[in-house]
Design a protein around this motif. Structure first.
Motif, PDB file in Angstrom:
ATOM      1  N   THR A   6       0.804  -1.223   0.000  1.00 16.58           N
ATOM      2  CA  THR A   6       0.000   0.000   0.000  1.00 16.58           C
ATOM      3  C   THR A   6       0.841   1.279   0.000  1.00 16.58           C
ATOM      4  OG1 THR A   6      -0.173   0.094   2.405  1.00 16.58           O
ATOM      5  CG2 THR A   6      -1.887  -1.147   1.236  1.00 16.58           C
ATOM      6  N   ALA A   7       2.037   1.213  -0.568  1.00 13.77           N
ATOM      7  CA  ALA A   7       2.804   2.456  -0.740  1.00 13.77           C
ATOM      8  C   ALA A   7       3.216   2.533  -2.206  1.00 13.77           C
ATOM      9  CB  ALA A   7       4.022   2.477   0.177  1.00 13.77           C
TER      10      ALA A   7
ATOM     11  N   LYS B 132      16.657   0.794  -0.774  1.00  9.95           N
ATOM     12  CA  LYS B 132      16.652   0.104  -2.074  1.00  9.95           C
ATOM     13  C   LYS B 132      16.737  -1.400  -1.857  1.00  9.95           C
ATOM     14  CE  LYS B 132      19.238  -0.577  -6.303  1.00  9.95           C
ATOM     15  NZ  LYS B 132      20.542  -0.521  -6.964  1.00  9.95           N
ATOM     16  N   GLU B 133      17.637  -1.803  -0.951  1.00  6.60           N
ATOM     17  CA  GLU B 133      17.889  -3.234  -0.758  1.00  6.60           C
ATOM     18  C   GLU B 133      16.800  -3.939   0.041  1.00  6.60           C
ATOM     19  OE1 GLU B 133      21.813  -2.934   0.840  1.00  6.60           O
ATOM     20  OE2 GLU B 133      22.701  -2.649  -1.155  1.00  6.60           O
TER      21      GLU B 133
ATOM     22  N   ASN C 102      13.694  -1.906  -4.132  1.00  6.76           N
ATOM     23  CA  ASN C 102      13.996  -0.795  -5.042  1.00  6.76           C
ATOM     24  C   ASN C 102      12.807   0.101  -5.407  1.00  6.76           C
ATOM     25  OD1 ASN C 102      15.545   0.824  -6.662  1.00  6.76           O
ATOM     26  ND2 ASN C 102      15.518  -0.561  -8.427  1.00  6.76           N
ATOM     27  N   PRO C 103      12.194   0.711  -4.421  1.00 11.03           N
ATOM     28  CA  PRO C 103      11.040   1.570  -4.726  1.00 11.03           C
ATOM     29  C   PRO C 103      11.469   2.932  -5.277  1.00 11.03           C
ATOM     30  CG  PRO C 103      11.552   1.701  -2.391  1.00 11.03           C
ATOM     31  CD  PRO C 103      12.541   0.732  -2.987  1.00 11.03           C
ATOM     32  N   ALA C 104      10.537   3.625  -5.912  1.00 14.16           N
ATOM     33  CA  ALA C 104      10.748   5.045  -6.206  1.00 14.16           C
ATOM     34  C   ALA C 104      10.734   5.777  -4.871  1.00 14.16           C
ATOM     35  CB  ALA C 104       9.630   5.563  -7.098  1.00 14.16           C
ATOM     36  N   VAL C 105      11.701   6.662  -4.665  1.00 18.08           N
ATOM     37  CA  VAL C 105      11.811   7.338  -3.371  1.00 18.08           C
ATOM     38  C   VAL C 105      11.689   8.853  -3.541  1.00 18.08           C
ATOM     39  CG1 VAL C 105      13.255   7.720  -1.328  1.00 18.08           C
ATOM     40  CG2 VAL C 105      13.451   5.561  -2.571  1.00 18.08           C
ATOM     41  N   TYR C 106      10.843   9.446  -2.746  1.00 13.93           N
ATOM     42  CA  TYR C 106      10.872  10.902  -2.575  1.00 13.93           C
ATOM     43  C   TYR C 106      11.426  11.175  -1.187  1.00 13.93           C
ATOM     44  CZ  TYR C 106       7.776  11.723  -6.595  1.00 13.93           C
ATOM     45  OH  TYR C 106       7.238  11.787  -7.845  1.00 13.93           O
TER      46      TYR C 106
ATOM     47  N   GLY D  91      22.445   3.565  -7.765  1.00 15.59           N
ATOM     48  CA  GLY D  91      21.263   3.216  -8.551  1.00 15.59           C
ATOM     49  C   GLY D  91      19.952   3.290  -7.779  1.00 15.59           C
ATOM     50  N   VAL D  92      19.907   4.178  -6.766  1.00 11.48           N
ATOM     51  CA  VAL D  92      18.644   4.328  -6.043  1.00 11.48           C
ATOM     52  C   VAL D  92      17.712   5.198  -6.892  1.00 11.48           C
ATOM     53  CG1 VAL D  92      17.550   5.066  -3.891  1.00 11.48           C
ATOM     54  CG2 VAL D  92      19.906   4.211  -3.849  1.00 11.48           C
ATOM     55  N   ASN D  93      16.454   4.815  -6.946  1.00 16.89           N
ATOM     56  CA  ASN D  93      15.489   5.522  -7.792  1.00 16.89           C
ATOM     57  C   ASN D  93      14.902   6.717  -7.038  1.00 16.89           C
ATOM     58  OD1 ASN D  93      13.619   6.241  -9.705  1.00 16.89           O
ATOM     59  ND2 ASN D  93      12.314   4.440  -9.427  1.00 16.89           N
TER      60      ASN D  93
END
Ligand code: GBH
Length: 486
Positions: A308-309, A371-372, A376-380, A418-420
Motif C-alpha cells: 500500500t505504498a 533500495k535493498e 527498489n522503490p521510487a523514493v521521494y 542506482g537508487v530511484n
C-alpha cells in the motif's frame, strides 16, 4: 588547491521534484478562524507548560491569511513541488464527514489552484500530527475505530481535491507520533504509557493508512491517476564499535525498531519484523508483564498494509552510533524492547538543536538500505533540513554547505548506487512552529519575523543557494576535492 569539481550533468532525472515542505499546524495559525475545530495540538499548547515558553501555533506564520506571501516564496525559489498538509479539523471540524467546513475547503482549493497555475505540483499530507480533538475525545489513535474515521476523511479529500492533487501522503511519521505522543509525552497528546500504547498507536496508523490506500485504489485511482504513500522518518544507524558483536546486533535492532517496523508490513513480509516480535516477547517474560499482547496483530478481516505504498516517502534528519544497552529497568518500555543505546559521534557537527547531528552521508547509506530492503522503490525524500537556534543569521553559510553536501550524497545515491530517487523536499519553506521547541528552532529557507503582525518572510542565503541548485538541476553542486571520487 584543486578546483572544485561539479556533479556531472544528467544525474538527477529530468522530472526530478525540487520541493520544500511544511505542515498545517506549524505554519497556518488561524487556529479557531472560520469554523476550524480544535486539534490535539491546540489543546496541548493551550494547556501550558508543554512547549518552550508556552509558544503555540495559534498564529504561527499566519499562512491561513498570508498564503499569497507563501506562494511568493515558493515562486522565488523556483520550486517544482510543494509539500503541505491539510488540517483535518479545518476541513472537518469534529473529524467526521457529518459536517464539512466550506471555508476550509475554500482555503485549500485556493492553495492548490494557485500552485497549479504557477506550475508547482502539490504533494499533500492528510495528517501531520494534528488529530481533531473531537476524535481524541473518543479514543484517538488508540481506538480501532480511528481507521474508519481516517478513511472517511481521506475519501473526502480524494473526492474534493483529487482531480488536482496527484501525490498524497496519508500520515506523517507514525513512529514519531506514537513515540513522542504516547511513550515520551513530549508531543500531543502528551502521554507516557510505556511500552504499550506506542505499538497500538503505530498499528492503528498503519491500519488507517492501508484502508485509505485501498479506498483510493478502488474508487479514485482509475480516474485520478495519482499516487498514495505514507511518510516514514528514519535515522541511519551504525555500530559504535563494529568489532563488538553486541553493538552490531544492537544496530540491527535499532533499524528494526526505527524503519523495518513499518517497511516490513508495507514492503516486505506484510508483518512486523520477527526480531521485534521476539524482543517484545522476551521482555514480557523477563519482566513478568501480563497486560496482554503489546505488539498487535494484523487482522485477516481487513485490508493489509502490504503493497500500500505507491512510492517511498522518506524523512531523514540524522544518524546515530549504536551500542548494546546494559542497564535494565523493571517495567516494559520501548527503550527496553530495543535494548540499544544511541550515541552521538563526536566528529559529527551538530546543527542548532542537540538531536540533529549533521550526517549527509547517512542519507546516502539509508537510501541504499531502502533500495535493498524494500525492493527498489521510487523514493521521494519528503523532508530533510538543518536548524538554527539563538540569534539568527540570514547569512546561514553552514546551512548552505549542508544543502550542498546533502544533495551531493543524493546524487551519488542516484548515480553510483542506482537508487530511484524521484525528488527532494527541503524542510522547511519557512521558519515555523517547531513543536515542543516552539519558535526557538528555525528550519526555514525563509526567515519569518514572528514579532511583527505581518510575519515578514525574508530569504536566507541558503534559499538563494537552493534556488541556484534548482535552476541548474543540481549540476552546480560543488564536489570538494577528494570527496567526490568514491
Ligand atoms: C520532522 O520530524 C517533522 O515531520 C516536522 O514536522 C518537524 O518540524 C521536523 O521533523 C524537524 O524536527 O530529541 O526527543 O526532543 C522529524 C523527527 C521529531 C526528530 C522531534 C527530532 C526531537 C525529539 N523529529 N525530534 S527529542
Amino acid at each position: 588547491m584543486a578546483l572544485p569539481q561539479h556533479v556531472p550533468v544528467q544525474v538527477f532525472p529530468q522530472d526530478f521534484a525540487w520541493g520544500a515542505a511544511t505542515a498545517a499546524y506549524q505554519i497556518e495559525g488561524g487556529w479557531n478562524m472560520d469554523g476550524k475545530g480544535p486539534s490535539i495540538w491546540d489543546t496541548f499548547c493551550h494547556a501550558k507548560g508543554r512547549v518552550f515558553e508556552n509558544h503555540s501555533g495559534d498564529v504561527a506564520c499566519n499562512s491561513y491569511q498570508l498564503w499569497d506571501e507563501d506562494l511568493k516564496c515558493i515562486k522565488q525559489l523556483g520550486l517544482t513541488h510543494y509539500r503541505l498538509s491539510f488540517s483535518w479539523s479545518r476541513l472537518l471540524p469534529d473529524g467526521t464527514t457529518s459536517f464539512v467546513n466550506p471555508k476550509g475547503v475554500q482555503y485549500y482549493n485556493k492553495v492548490i489552484n494557485d500552485l497549479i497555475s504557477n506550475a508547482v505540483t502539490p504533494m499533500v499530507t492528510l495528517n501531520h500530527f494534528d488529530l481533531p480533538q473531537a476524535l481524541q475525545d473518543v479514543g484517538g489513535w488508540k481506538s480501532p475505530q480511528i481507521a474508519d474515521f481516517f478513511d472517511n476523511y481521506a475519501r473526502f479529500c480524494f473526492k474534493t481535491f483529487g482531480d488536482r492533487v496527484k501525490l498524497w501522503l496519508t500520515i506523517n511519521e507514525p513512529i514519531i507520533y506514537a513515540k513522542l505522543g504516547y511513550e515520551k509525552g513530549l508531543f500531543a497528546p502528551g502521554l507516557k504509557e510505556l511500552g504499550t500504547s506506542v505499538y497500538l498507536v503505530a498499528h492503528n496508523m498503519l491500519r488507517a493508512h492501508a484502508k485509505a490506500w485501498h479506498s483510493y485504489d478502488a474508487h479514485f485511482r482509475h480516474e485520478q491517476k495519482g499516487k498514495v504513500s505514507i511518510a516514514l522518518n528514519s535515522d541511519w544507524a551504525e555500530p559504535l564499535d563494529p568489532s563488538l558483536p553486541g553493538d552490531v546486533a544492537a544496530t540491527k535492532r535499532y533499524m528494526n525498531f526505527e524503519l523495518d517496523w513499518f517497511t516490513c508490513p508495507l514492503f516486505g513480509t506484510g508483518d512486523y519484523p520477527e526480531s521485534m516480535k521476539c524482543r517484545i516477547e522476551a521482555q514480557n517474560r523477563e519482566l513478568g508483564f501480563t497486560g496482554g499482547e503489546r505488539l498487535p496483530k494484523f487482522s485477516e478481516d481487513e485490508p493489509k498494509p502490504l503493497g500500500t505504498a505507491d512510492f517511498f516517502a522518506l524523512n531523514y534528519y540524522t544518524s546515530r552510533k549504536v551500542k548494546e544497552m546494559t542497564s535494565c529497568s523493571s517495567e516494559v518500555s520501548l527503550a527496553g524492547d530495543l535494548g540499544a543505546e544511541r550515541v552521538m559521534d563526536p566528529s559529527w557537527p551538530v546543527s542548532g538543536v542537540s538531536w540533529l547531528a549533521v550526517v549527509p552521508e547517512g542519507l546516502r547509506k539509508l537510501l541504499k538500505y531502502i533500495k535493498e530492503t524494500c525492493n527498489n522503490p521510487a523514493v521521494y525524500i519528503t523532508e530533510n533540513g538543518f536548524s538554527q537556534v539563538g540569534p539568527v543569521e540570514l547569512e546561514d553559510s553552514d546551512r548552505c554547505q549542508f544543502y550542498q553536501d546533502t544533495l551531493l550524497e543524493v546524487s551519488k545515491a542516484v548515480s553510483k548506487d542506482g537508487v530511484n530517487v524521484r525528488g527532494y523536499f527541503a524542510w522547511s519553506l519557512l521558519d515555523n512552529f517547531e513543536w515542543s521547541d516552539g519558535f526557538s528552532v528555525r528550519f526555514g529557507l525563509f526567515h519569518v519575523d514572528f514579532c511583527s503582525t505581518e510575519c515578514k518572510r525574508t530569504m536566507y542565503r541558503s534559499g538563494k543557494e537552493y534556488k541556484a541548485i534548482i535552476q541548474r538541476h543540481g549540476t552546480n553542486i560543488k564536489v570538494e576535492s577528494g570527496k567526490g571520487s568514491k
